[in-house]
Design an enzyme around this catalytic site. Structure first.
Site, short mmCIF file in Angstrom:
data_model
loop_
_atom_site.label_atom_id
_atom_site.label_comp_id
_atom_site.label_asym_id
_atom_site.label_seq_id
_atom_site.Cartn_x
_atom_site.Cartn_y
_atom_site.Cartn_z
N LYS A 55 -37.47 20.78 -35.43
CA LYS A 55 -37.29 20.56 -33.99
C LYS A 55 -38.65 20.56 -33.29
O LYS A 55 -38.91 19.72 -32.42
CB LYS A 55 -36.36 21.65 -33.40
CG LYS A 55 -34.91 21.41 -33.77
CD LYS A 55 -34.00 22.60 -33.50
CE LYS A 55 -32.60 22.31 -34.04
NZ LYS A 55 -31.68 23.45 -33.94
N GLN A 99 -31.70 29.47 -31.80
CA GLN A 99 -31.18 29.01 -33.09
C GLN A 99 -30.10 29.97 -33.61
O GLN A 99 -30.32 31.17 -33.70
CB GLN A 99 -32.35 28.91 -34.10
CG GLN A 99 -31.96 28.33 -35.44
CD GLN A 99 -31.52 26.87 -35.36
OE1 GLN A 99 -32.16 26.05 -34.72
NE2 GLN A 99 -30.41 26.56 -36.01
N ASP A 122 -28.43 22.78 -25.84
CA ASP A 122 -27.46 22.70 -26.94
C ASP A 122 -26.05 22.42 -26.41
O ASP A 122 -25.15 22.09 -27.18
CB ASP A 122 -27.43 24.04 -27.69
CG ASP A 122 -28.23 24.00 -28.99
OD1 ASP A 122 -28.41 22.90 -29.53
OD2 ASP A 122 -28.67 25.07 -29.44
#
Ligand code: NAP
Length: 281
Positions: A55, A99, A122
């Site tokens: 990422k 994460q 997200d």
């Protein structure tokens, strides 16, 4: 010889999309606006480490600044919440990604809930999840959104098609079903309690496998000419990365298929970049 499916390449679609994102980041920069993504990782999960590195690299490629917060396994929930609060207020941070999975002593939903919905790239916050239900989006969850981009790129029309999604997780299966529905697919969600799964999958014009079990979908479960999307990221017995679909046998039956690696995976990261730019725009 049996016909082979056309490969839906996440690499190709990603490259095109990332070029477009790069231009948008440059346009914002020219107006004096930097784009920044904060990535939080807690503990030593090696798969998470790989995802976070990928990422960060993708951010750099398109000109997005990435700020990494690598916290030790023993970080408390309160410490993590305090960091999120700080990032929520930071003018340099437009997107916040924590994460998952988090260590078991931290309540994941409490952390997701603490992220400012306007920085929730997200799209896991209940506010954004609600918007997905309504069909009025700011952020789309990255994996399903990436799949929709791939279908669009290959001119695969969802309208009126029977779409079967195997898996009902909050991050893949459920939002995937909503996005297919928004495009006027006739959608069915299957899961571990589904009876006669094969009967259901055989009816699919578009089959999405998000199960998390290596080689779960075999050719006898797939209708001739179906579009098969493989979300799975598993390790086989030799430790090699593989999907949920038995690619070698299913590609002989499908009209389109995504490979693993090189299918859904690269698109997920690309849509994270998309959401981060969108947070500023
Ligand atoms: P998850 O939360 O474990 O969900 C798996 C789903 O599969 C559940 O809904 C489960 O049903 C269903 N399932 C399990 N066994 C089944 C069976 N025998 N028959 C029918 N359904 C069954 O997993 P996830 O987070 O959605 O992820 C799924 C896979 O996608 C994993 O391999 C993950 O690594 C991968 N993934 C890839 C990306 C990417 O970027 N490529 C992104 C996210 C996830 P129940 O609900 O009844 O338990």
């Amino acid at each position: 010889m049996k016909r082979m499916a056309e490969i839906i390449s996440g690499k190709v679609v990603s490259a095109a999309k990332r070029e477009e994102i790069k231009k948008r980041v440059a346009t914002l920069k020219a107006k004096g606006k930097d784009v920044g993504l904060a990535v939080i990782i807690v503990g030593n999960n090696s798969a998470s480490r790989v995802y976070v590195n990928n990422k960060k690299k993708a951010c750099e490629e398109v000109g997005i600044k990435s700020f990494e917060y690598a916290l030790p396994e023993e970080t408390t929930q309160d410490e993590l919440l305090a960091l999120i609060e700080k990032l929520n207020k930071s003018g340099a941070v437009n997107g916040i990604l924590c994460q998952l999975p988090l260590p078991s002593h931290i309540d994941e939903q409490a952390i997701i809930n603490a992220i400012d919905p306007a920085k929730d790239v997200d799209a896991f916050h209940p506010f954004n999840v609600g918007h997905i239900m309504i069909g009025d989006y700011t952020f789309l969850p990255c994996t399903p959104a990436g799949i929709m981009e791939m279908l669009k790129y290959y001119n695969i029309d969802v309208k009126g098609k029977k779409c079967v999604v195997i898996g009902r997780s909050n991050i893949v299966g459920k939002p995937m079903s909503m996005l297919l529905l928004k495009e006027n697919g006739t959608v069915e969600i299957c899961h571990s309690r589904t009876e006669k799964l094969k009967e259901e999958t055989l009816s699919a014009d578009i089959l999405v496998a998000a199960v998390g079990k290596a080689y779960f979908v075999t050719a006898d479960m797939v209708k001739d000419g179906a579009v098969v999307i493989d979300v799975g990221m598993n390790r086989n017995e030799e430790g090699k990365l593989c999907g949920d679909v038995c690619f070698d046998e299913v590609e002989k039956k499908a009209s389109y298929i995504t490979p693993v690696p090189g299918g859904v995976g690269p698109m997920t990261i690309t849509m994270l970049l998309e959401n981060t730019v969108r947070a500023v725009e």
